[in-house]
Design a protein around this motif. Structure first.
Motif, PDB file in Angstrom:
ATOM      1  N   LYS A 135       0.839  -1.211   0.000  1.00  0.00           N
ATOM      2  CA  LYS A 135       0.000   0.000   0.000  1.00  0.00           C
ATOM      3  C   LYS A 135       0.875   1.263   0.000  1.00  0.00           C
ATOM      4  N   GLN A 136       1.941   1.269   0.806  1.00  0.00           N
ATOM      5  CA  GLN A 136       2.855   2.410   0.834  1.00  0.00           C
ATOM      6  C   GLN A 136       3.555   2.576  -0.509  1.00  0.00           C
ATOM      7  N   ALA A 137       3.951   1.464  -1.117  1.00  0.00           N
ATOM      8  CA  ALA A 137       4.622   1.514  -2.422  1.00  0.00           C
ATOM      9  C   ALA A 137       3.710   2.118  -3.486  1.00  0.00           C
ATOM     10  N   GLU A 138       2.425   1.833  -3.410  1.00  0.00           N
ATOM     11  CA  GLU A 138       1.469   2.405  -4.361  1.00  0.00           C
ATOM     12  C   GLU A 138       1.439   3.927  -4.252  1.00  0.00           C
ATOM     13  N   ILE A 139       1.511   4.432  -3.027  1.00  0.00           N
ATOM     14  CA  ILE A 139       1.515   5.885  -2.823  1.00  0.00           C
ATOM     15  C   ILE A 139       2.756   6.500  -3.468  1.00  0.00           C
ATOM     16  N   VAL A 140       3.917   5.900  -3.229  1.00  0.00           N
ATOM     17  CA  VAL A 140       5.170   6.428  -3.788  1.00  0.00           C
ATOM     18  C   VAL A 140       5.150   6.322  -5.317  1.00  0.00           C
ATOM     19  N   ASP A 141       4.669   5.200  -5.847  1.00  0.00           N
ATOM     20  CA  ASP A 141       4.593   5.035  -7.303  1.00  0.00           C
ATOM     21  C   ASP A 141       3.710   6.108  -7.936  1.00  0.00           C
ATOM     22  N   PHE A 142       2.546   6.344  -7.341  1.00  0.00           N
ATOM     23  CA  PHE A 142       1.643   7.343  -7.904  1.00  0.00           C
ATOM     24  C   PHE A 142       2.252   8.732  -7.784  1.00  0.00           C
ATOM     25  N   ALA A 143       2.974   8.997  -6.695  1.00  0.00           N
ATOM     26  CA  ALA A 143       3.614  10.304  -6.501  1.00  0.00           C
ATOM     27  C   ALA A 143       4.596  10.604  -7.631  1.00  0.00           C
ATOM     28  N   ASN A 144       5.238   9.577  -8.175  1.00  0.00           N
ATOM     29  CA  ASN A 144       6.190   9.773  -9.272  1.00  0.00           C
ATOM     30  C   ASN A 144       5.548  10.396 -10.495  1.00  0.00           C
ATOM     31  N   SER A 145       4.264  10.176 -10.703  1.00  0.00           N
ATOM     32  CA  SER A 145       3.587  10.730 -11.873  1.00  0.00           C
ATOM     33  C   SER A 145       2.729  11.947 -11.519  1.00  0.00           C
ATOM     34  N   PHE A 146       2.753  12.349 -10.280  1.00  0.00           N
ATOM     35  CA  PHE A 146       1.941  13.474  -9.812  1.00  0.00           C
ATOM     36  C   PHE A 146       2.692  14.777 -10.050  1.00  0.00           C
ATOM     37  N   TYR A 147       1.943  15.852 -10.308  1.00  0.00           N
ATOM     38  CA  TYR A 147       2.545  17.157 -10.576  1.00  0.00           C
ATOM     39  C   TYR A 147       3.441  17.617  -9.424  1.00  0.00           C
ATOM     40  N   LEU A 148       2.983  17.448  -8.196  1.00  0.00           N
ATOM     41  CA  LEU A 148       3.755  17.817  -7.006  1.00  0.00           C
ATOM     42  C   LEU A 148       3.892  16.571  -6.126  1.00  0.00           C
ATOM     43  N   PRO A 149       4.926  15.769  -6.371  1.00  0.00           N
ATOM     44  CA  PRO A 149       5.063  14.492  -5.669  1.00  0.00           C
ATOM     45  C   PRO A 149       5.063  14.614  -4.140  1.00  0.00           C
ATOM     46  N   ALA A 150       5.785  15.596  -3.610  1.00  0.00           N
ATOM     47  CA  ALA A 150       5.852  15.749  -2.152  1.00  0.00           C
ATOM     48  C   ALA A 150       4.477  16.054  -1.569  1.00  0.00           C
ATOM     49  N   ARG A 151       3.700  16.865  -2.266  1.00  0.00           N
ATOM     50  CA  ARG A 151       2.349  17.186  -1.784  1.00  0.00           C
ATOM     51  C   ARG A 151       1.479  15.931  -1.795  1.00  0.00           C
ATOM     52  N   TYR A 152       1.594  15.140  -2.865  1.00  0.00           N
ATOM     53  CA  TYR A 152       0.793  13.912  -2.931  1.00  0.00           C
ATOM     54  C   TYR A 152       1.146  12.982  -1.769  1.00  0.00           C
ATOM     55  N   ILE A 153       2.439  12.795  -1.521  1.00  0.00           N
ATOM     56  CA  ILE A 153       2.862  11.930  -0.414  1.00  0.00           C
ATOM     57  C   ILE A 153       2.362  12.493   0.911  1.00  0.00           C
ATOM     58  N   SER A 154       2.521  13.792   1.115  1.00  0.00           N
ATOM     59  CA  SER A 154       2.085  14.425   2.355  1.00  0.00           C
ATOM     60  C   SER A 154       0.589  14.259   2.580  1.00  0.00           C
ATOM     61  N   ASN A 155      -0.189  14.396   1.528  1.00  0.00           N
ATOM     62  CA  ASN A 155      -1.652  14.300   1.651  1.00  0.00           C
ATOM     63  C   ASN A 155      -2.152  12.867   1.812  1.00  0.00           C
ATOM     64  N   ASN A 156      -1.332  11.872   1.461  1.00  0.00           N
ATOM     65  CA  ASN A 156      -1.817  10.491   1.443  1.00  0.00           C
ATOM     66  C   ASN A 156      -1.055   9.537   2.355  1.00  0.00           C
ATOM     67  N   SER A 157      -0.134  10.053   3.160  1.00  0.00           N
ATOM     68  CA  SER A 157       0.733   9.149   3.912  1.00  0.00           C
ATOM     69  C   SER A 157       0.407   8.997   5.388  1.00  0.00           C
ATOM     70  N   GLY A 158      -0.374   9.884   5.945  1.00  0.00           N
ATOM     71  CA  GLY A 158      -0.651   9.801   7.380  1.00  0.00           C
ATOM     72  C   GLY A 158       0.628   9.944   8.181  1.00  0.00           C
ATOM     73  N   GLU A 159       0.844   9.024   9.122  1.00  0.00           N
ATOM     74  CA  GLU A 159       2.017   9.079   9.987  1.00  0.00           C
ATOM     75  C   GLU A 159       3.295   8.599   9.277  1.00  0.00           C
TER      76      GLU A 159
END
Length: 174
Positions: free
Chosen positions: A68-92
């Motif tokens: 599940k965590q890997a999916e978040i990182v993978d999707f962040a790679n194609s996101f306009y602002l990867p750090a924002r995507y990770i921050s918004n979807n990672s919780g703790e």
């Protein structure tokens, strides 16, 4: 990462100082010892012979993630602002996932369990194991192609009686 550092001295032609022979700059492949642990030695070479210090650092270790965590990182790679995507979807897990994004990651293999049905045997004395097929739970001897290795999540969705049984972790050797 350790606090120990290695230094190399490189000249403008891309050649490296040989700290073993201390006799000049050489192609990296021909220098006997192109590094030193002593910053002072590297600075002395620069003072006397020119060039510049190249700090050598260890490659950071890859982070181990769940699927599940890997999916978040993978999707962040194609996101306009990867750090924002990770921050918004990672919780703790934000720092862990940011490290994975920067340094790379591997996906942890989820533990799998085999559940022997103690005291239940086939007519020829073979052991029986918890098995699932087409949404039904039943007993079956160990058979390739049968769903008999379960994750914790799968066993937590099993009938209550099956959740009470002892689990044996399955290794890659099995």
């Amino acid at each position: 990462m350790s606090e120990e550092k290695l230094y190399a001295v490189k000249d403008d032609e891309g050649k490296y100082w040989d700290f073993e022979d201390r006799d000049g700059f050489w192609k990296l492949s021909t220098a006997s010892c192109p590094t030193t642990a002593e910053e002072k030695d590297a600075k002395d070479v620069i003072y006397e012979h020119g060039g510049h210090i190249v700090n050598l650092i260890e490659e950071p270790k890859k982070v181990v993630l769940s699927e599940k965590q890997a999916e978040i990182v993978d999707f962040a790679n194609s996101f306009y602002l990867p750090a924002r995507y990770i921050s918004n979807n990672s919780g703790e897990d934000e720092e862990l996932l940011m490290n994975a994004y920067v340094n790379g990651y591997t996906v942890a293999k989820e533990k799998r369990y085999l559940v022997e049905l103690d005291g239940l045997v086939t007519t020829d004395g073979g052991k029986q194991y918890l098995t699932k097929k087409d949404g039904k739970w039943f007993a079956c001897r160990r058979m390739p192609g049968m769903h008999q290795d379960f994750t914790d999540e799968e066993l937590n969705k099993a009938p209550e009686w099956a959740q009470q049984l002892d689990r044996e972790e399955v290794t890659d050797d099995d």
